[in-house]
Design a protein around this motif. Structure first.
Motif, PDB file in Angstrom:
ATOM      1  N   HIS A  43      13.291   5.940  11.345  1.00  0.00           N
ATOM      2  CA  HIS A  43      13.557   7.321  10.934  1.00  0.00           C
ATOM      3  C   HIS A  43      14.763   7.382   9.991  1.00  0.00           C
ATOM      4  CE1 HIS A  43      15.411  11.368  11.732  1.00  0.00           C
ATOM      5  NE2 HIS A  43      14.182  11.734  11.454  1.00  0.00           N
ATOM      6  N   ALA A  44      15.832   6.698  10.361  1.00  0.00           N
ATOM      7  CA  ALA A  44      17.049   6.715   9.532  1.00  0.00           C
ATOM      8  C   ALA A  44      16.778   6.113   8.155  1.00  0.00           C
ATOM      9  CB  ALA A  44      18.171   5.950  10.230  1.00  0.00           C
ATOM     10  N   GLU A  45      16.026   5.035   8.104  1.00  0.00           N
ATOM     11  CA  GLU A  45      15.730   4.388   6.815  1.00  0.00           C
ATOM     12  C   GLU A  45      14.835   5.269   5.946  1.00  0.00           C
ATOM     13  OE1 GLU A  45      15.904   1.487   3.843  1.00  0.00           O
ATOM     14  OE2 GLU A  45      17.126   1.772   5.624  1.00  0.00           O
ATOM     15  N   VAL A  46      13.835   5.893   6.554  1.00  0.00           N
ATOM     16  CA  VAL A  46      12.926   6.765   5.797  1.00  0.00           C
ATOM     17  C   VAL A  46      13.694   7.952   5.226  1.00  0.00           C
ATOM     18  CG1 VAL A  46      10.952   8.340   6.028  1.00  0.00           C
ATOM     19  CG2 VAL A  46      10.825   6.047   6.984  1.00  0.00           C
ATOM     20  N   LYS A  47      14.607   8.523   6.013  1.00  0.00           N
ATOM     21  CA  LYS A  47      15.414   9.641   5.509  1.00  0.00           C
ATOM     22  C   LYS A  47      16.237   9.219   4.295  1.00  0.00           C
ATOM     23  CE  LYS A  47      17.166  12.913   8.013  1.00  0.00           C
ATOM     24  NZ  LYS A  47      17.773  13.800   8.992  1.00  0.00           N
ATOM     25  N   LEU A  48      16.786   8.017   4.338  1.00  0.00           N
ATOM     26  CA  LEU A  48      17.567   7.535   3.196  1.00  0.00           C
ATOM     27  C   LEU A  48      16.711   7.362   1.949  1.00  0.00           C
ATOM     28  CD1 LEU A  48      19.863   4.821   4.810  1.00  0.00           C
ATOM     29  CD2 LEU A  48      20.548   7.021   3.853  1.00  0.00           C
ATOM     30  N   ARG A  86       1.914   2.924  29.924  1.00  0.00           N
ATOM     31  CA  ARG A  86       1.576   1.676  29.251  1.00  0.00           C
ATOM     32  C   ARG A  86       1.975   1.636  27.786  1.00  0.00           C
ATOM     33  NH1 ARG A  86      -3.789  -0.867  29.916  1.00  0.00           N
ATOM     34  NH2 ARG A  86      -2.506  -2.646  29.486  1.00  0.00           N
ATOM     35  N   LEU A  87       1.855   2.765  27.098  1.00  0.00           N
ATOM     36  CA  LEU A  87       2.106   2.799  25.662  1.00  0.00           C
ATOM     37  C   LEU A  87       2.699   4.146  25.273  1.00  0.00           C
ATOM     38  CD1 LEU A  87       1.652   1.493  22.810  1.00  0.00           C
ATOM     39  CD2 LEU A  87      -0.551   2.644  22.796  1.00  0.00           C
ATOM     40  N   ALA A  88       3.870   4.105  24.647  1.00  0.00           N
ATOM     41  CA  ALA A  88       4.505   5.321  24.135  1.00  0.00           C
ATOM     42  C   ALA A  88       4.499   5.207  22.617  1.00  0.00           C
ATOM     43  CB  ALA A  88       5.924   5.454  24.661  1.00  0.00           C
ATOM     44  N   SER A  89       3.824   6.110  21.955  1.00  0.00           N
ATOM     45  CA  SER A  89       3.686   6.047  20.506  1.00  0.00           C
ATOM     46  C   SER A  89       4.463   7.192  19.846  1.00  0.00           C
ATOM     47  CB  SER A  89       2.203   6.151  20.134  1.00  0.00           C
ATOM     48  OG  SER A  89       2.032   6.060  18.754  1.00  0.00           O
ATOM     49  N   TYR A  90       5.311   6.821  18.911  1.00  0.00           N
ATOM     50  CA  TYR A  90       6.088   7.797  18.147  1.00  0.00           C
ATOM     51  C   TYR A  90       5.795   7.585  16.676  1.00  0.00           C
ATOM     52  CZ  TYR A  90       8.783   9.092  22.237  1.00  0.00           C
ATOM     53  OH  TYR A  90       9.151   9.573  23.466  1.00  0.00           O
ATOM     54  N   ILE A  91       5.844   8.658  15.898  1.00  0.00           N
ATOM     55  CA  ILE A  91       5.631   8.553  14.462  1.00  0.00           C
ATOM     56  C   ILE A  91       6.810   9.166  13.711  1.00  0.00           C
ATOM     57  CG2 ILE A  91       3.119   8.529  14.592  1.00  0.00           C
ATOM     58  CD1 ILE A  91       3.142  11.495  13.771  1.00  0.00           C
ATOM     59  N   VAL A  92       7.049   8.629  12.544  1.00  0.00           N
ATOM     60  CA  VAL A  92       8.030   9.203  11.627  1.00  0.00           C
ATOM     61  C   VAL A  92       7.205   9.896  10.561  1.00  0.00           C
ATOM     62  CG1 VAL A  92       9.867   8.736   9.971  1.00  0.00           C
ATOM     63  CG2 VAL A  92       9.741   7.423  12.097  1.00  0.00           C
ATOM     64  N   THR A  93       7.426  11.181  10.386  1.00  0.00           N
ATOM     65  CA  THR A  93       6.640  11.961   9.428  1.00  0.00           C
ATOM     66  C   THR A  93       7.497  13.121   8.931  1.00  0.00           C
ATOM     67  OG1 THR A  93       4.503  13.080   9.119  1.00  0.00           O
ATOM     68  CG2 THR A  93       5.606  13.437  11.227  1.00  0.00           C
ATOM     69  N   TRP A  94       6.905  14.018   8.204  1.00  0.00           N
ATOM     70  CA  TRP A  94       7.604  15.211   7.719  1.00  0.00           C
ATOM     71  C   TRP A  94       7.089  16.409   8.493  1.00  0.00           C
ATOM     72  CZ3 TRP A  94       5.164  11.764   4.370  1.00  0.00           C
ATOM     73  CH2 TRP A  94       3.800  11.985   4.196  1.00  0.00           C
ATOM     74  N   SER A  95       7.900  17.442   8.581  1.00  0.00           N
ATOM     75  CA  SER A  95       7.500  18.659   9.293  1.00  0.00           C
ATOM     76  C   SER A  95       6.477  19.428   8.458  1.00  0.00           C
ATOM     77  CB  SER A  95       8.725  19.535   9.559  1.00  0.00           C
ATOM     78  OG  SER A  95       9.237  20.020   8.338  1.00  0.00           O
ATOM     79  N   LYS A  96       5.874  20.425   9.063  1.00  0.00           N
ATOM     80  CA  LYS A  96       4.875  21.245   8.363  1.00  0.00           C
ATOM     81  C   LYS A  96       5.472  21.943   7.148  1.00  0.00           C
ATOM     82  CE  LYS A  96       1.967  22.095  12.341  1.00  0.00           C
ATOM     83  NZ  LYS A  96       1.420  23.070  13.276  1.00  0.00           N
ATOM     84  N   GLU A  97       6.743  22.324   7.255  1.00  0.00           N
ATOM     85  CA  GLU A  97       7.392  23.020   6.145  1.00  0.00           C
ATOM     86  C   GLU A  97       7.541  22.118   4.924  1.00  0.00           C
ATOM     87  OE1 GLU A  97       8.889  22.844   9.220  1.00  0.00           O
ATOM     88  OE2 GLU A  97       8.274  24.832   9.921  1.00  0.00           O
ATOM     89  N   ALA A  98       7.599  20.823   5.146  1.00  0.00           N
ATOM     90  CA  ALA A  98       7.762  19.857   4.047  1.00  0.00           C
ATOM     91  C   ALA A  98       6.444  19.129   3.794  1.00  0.00           C
ATOM     92  CB  ALA A  98       8.878  18.876   4.376  1.00  0.00           C
ATOM     93  N   PHE A 121       9.448   1.745   6.555  1.00  0.00           N
ATOM     94  CA  PHE A 121       8.930   1.017   7.711  1.00  0.00           C
ATOM     95  C   PHE A 121       9.013  -0.487   7.480  1.00  0.00           C
ATOM     96  CE2 PHE A 121       5.292  -1.263   9.521  1.00  0.00           C
ATOM     97  CZ  PHE A 121       5.592  -1.133  10.865  1.00  0.00           C
ATOM     98  N   GLU A 122       8.544  -0.933   6.338  1.00  0.00           N
ATOM     99  CA  GLU A 122       8.542  -2.369   6.042  1.00  0.00           C
ATOM    100  C   GLU A 122       9.954  -2.947   6.047  1.00  0.00           C
ATOM    101  OE1 GLU A 122       6.013  -4.424   5.886  1.00  0.00           O
ATOM    102  OE2 GLU A 122       4.527  -2.840   6.115  1.00  0.00           O
ATOM    103  N   ALA A 123      10.908  -2.183   5.558  1.00  0.00           N
ATOM    104  CA  ALA A 123      12.283  -2.671   5.482  1.00  0.00           C
ATOM    105  C   ALA A 123      12.935  -2.800   6.850  1.00  0.00           C
ATOM    106  CB  ALA A 123      13.119  -1.741   4.602  1.00  0.00           C
ATOM    107  N   LYS A 124      12.542  -1.977   7.800  1.00  0.00           N
ATOM    108  CA  LYS A 124      13.240  -1.931   9.080  1.00  0.00           C
ATOM    109  C   LYS A 124      12.393  -2.289  10.296  1.00  0.00           C
ATOM    110  CE  LYS A 124      17.293  -0.735   7.675  1.00  0.00           C
ATOM    111  NZ  LYS A 124      18.490  -1.494   7.963  1.00  0.00           N
TER     112      LYS A 124
END
Length: 146
Positions: A43-48, A86-98, A121-124
Motif C-alpha cells: 500500500h505504501a509503495e503504491v501510494k508513492l 485459512r486465508l485472509a485476502s487483502y487488496i490494494v486499490t483505489w476508492s470509488k471516488e477515485a 506490487f512487483e517492487a515490494k
C-alpha cells in the motif's frame, strides 16, 4: 519395515498448552494481522507511485485537487477470496471516488497507461512476504513463551 517405537509423554499438560498455542498461531486473528502487515508494505509503495496531476480535475462528483488519487489508495479486506481461519485476502486499490485510477493504470484508447499498482506490487512483494513472516514469527515467540 521399521519397528514401531514407544513414545512416553512426561508432562501432558505442557504438551496440551503448546498444541493450544499452535492453534492460536493459526487463528484467523493472526492470519489477518500478518496479511495486513504485508498489505501495508505494498500500500505504501503504491501510494508513492500513484501519479499526481497538478491541475484540479472538475468532474461530476465535484473537484478533485492534486493528489486526490494518491490519498484515495486503500487497503481493503476481500471477503470473497478469503477463507475463514485459512486465508485472509487483502487488496490494494483505489476508492470509488477515485475510479479514474483504472484509466491511469491500464490506459484508454486515447491515453497511454501510467501503471502504478503492478509496479508497486512487483517492487515490494519480497518485503511484503518478509513482513507477513515477521508477524507470524513474533506470534510464535509470543505464544510459545506463555
Amino acid at each position: 519395515m521399521a519397528k514401531p517405537r514407544r513414545v512416553t509423554i512426561e508432562n501432558a499438560e505442557a504438551l496440551k498448552g503448546k498444541l493450544n498455542a499452535l492453534d492460536q498461531i493459526a487463528s484467523e486473528s493472526v492470519l489477518r494481522q500478518a496479511a495486513v502487515a504485508g498489505g501495508r508494505v505494498i500500500h505504501a509503495e503504491v501510494k508513492l507511485r500513484a501519479p499526481v496531476d497538478l491541475g484540479i480535475y472538475e468532474g461530476k462528483q465535484g473537484r478533485h485537487p492534486p493528489g486526490f488519487l494518491r490519498s484515495h489508495i486503500i487497503l481493503a479486506f476481500e471477503e470473497e477470496k478469503s477463507v475463514p481461519g485459512r486465508l485472509a485476502s487483502y487488496i490494494v486499490t483505489w476508492s470509488k471516488e477515485a475510479f479514474y485510477g483504472r484509466f491511469l493504470e491500464y490506459g484508454t484508447s486515447k491515453m497511454a497507461a501510467q501503471p502504478f499498482l503492478r509496479p508497486g506490487f512487483e517492487a515490494k512483494k519480497k518485503a511484503a512476504a518478509a513482513a507477513v513472516s515477521a508477524v507470524i514469527q513474533e506470534k510464535v515467540r509470543e505464544l510459545s513463551r506463555g
